[in-house]
Design a protein around this motif. Structure first.
Motif, PDB file in Angstrom:
ATOM      1  N   GLU A   8       0.869  -1.180   0.000  1.00  0.00           N
ATOM      2  CA  GLU A   8       0.000   0.000   0.000  1.00  0.00           C
ATOM      3  C   GLU A   8       0.903   1.226   0.000  1.00  0.00           C
ATOM      4  O   GLU A   8       2.026   1.183   0.497  1.00  0.00           O
ATOM      5  N   LEU A   9       0.405   2.327  -0.543  1.00  0.00           N
ATOM      6  CA  LEU A   9       1.144   3.584  -0.472  1.00  0.00           C
ATOM      7  C   LEU A   9       0.928   4.216   0.895  1.00  0.00           C
ATOM      8  O   LEU A   9      -0.183   4.193   1.429  1.00  0.00           O
ATOM      9  N   ALA A  64      -0.522  -1.347  -4.823  1.00  0.00           N
ATOM     10  CA  ALA A  64      -0.334   0.054  -5.188  1.00  0.00           C
ATOM     11  C   ALA A  64       0.833   0.249  -6.150  1.00  0.00           C
ATOM     12  O   ALA A  64       0.902   1.237  -6.869  1.00  0.00           O
TER      13      ALA A  64
END
Length: 198
Positions: A8-9, A64
């Motif tokens: 995930e960012l 992501a």
């Protein structure tokens, strides 16, 4: 083996956000390299644990970010158990990389049955190979080692396409001679004279 890590960012940066991330069971990471902008990522700690168990050097990132990356650096807690942060470098599986890999001992050294002790001087070596063919370990064969023998880095068994960067004359392991105890140097006791009683 290449593990797949879902990432995930990270929208928030800084120590407070990082602590919150770790409380949520995630490991912060940074992806960089190839002249592209750095990506601040979060990875589930369970996936990181699995990656470590597999001794993966390269990972496929999904979610992501879709990239192949080299695990460049791991920062652990004070006990050396929990991963606090990861550095990842973008790679092409065909490009050459320089990396450190562990040495795996193979065989049973005959010298250890003669009282010798097998000591490993070096536990890892630096190699160069393509990112897609990084070995989990480099094999050290000890099946012919007698007391007083030593093995150099040049004696390691390298897979095809792997170049050794550690100096070849580096002593990797040796069999130490048995230590003499103080009793071995002590003179033999004189037998006591047996006197006949009156």
């Amino acid at each position: 083996m290449t593990d797949v890590l879902k990432v995930e960012l990270r929208e928030e940066l800084g120590s407070l956000a990082t602590r919150r991330l770790r409380r949520d069971g995630k490991v912060p990471a940074v992806l960089y390299g190839h002249g592209e902008e750095n990506k601040h990522l979060a990875i589930a700690s369970g996936a990181v644990t699995t990656m470590l168990r597999h001794h993966s050097k390269t990972v496929s990132l999904t979610g992501a970010v879709t990239e192949t990356a080299l695990v460049s650096n791991l920062q652990y807690d004070a006990l050396g158990i929990q991963v606090l942060h990861m550095d990842l470098i973008r790679v092409n599986l065909a490009e050459m990389v320089e990396i450190t890999v562990p040495i795996h001992r193979h065989g049973d050294a005959p010298g250890t049955h003669s009282g010798g002790m097998l000591l490993e001087n070096v536990h890892e070596v630096q190699i160069r190979c393509s990112a897609g063919s990084i070995p989990e370990s480099i094999v050290l064969k000890v099946g012919d080692m007698q007391v007083g023998d030593q093995k150099l880095a040049s004696d390691l068994t390298l897979p095809a396409g792997v170049e050794l960067l550690t100096p070849p004359d580096t002593v990797v392991a040796h069999i130490e001679k048995p230590k003499k105890s103080a009793d071995d140097d002590a003179p033999a006791a004189e037998p006591e004279a047996i006197t006949k009683g009156d």
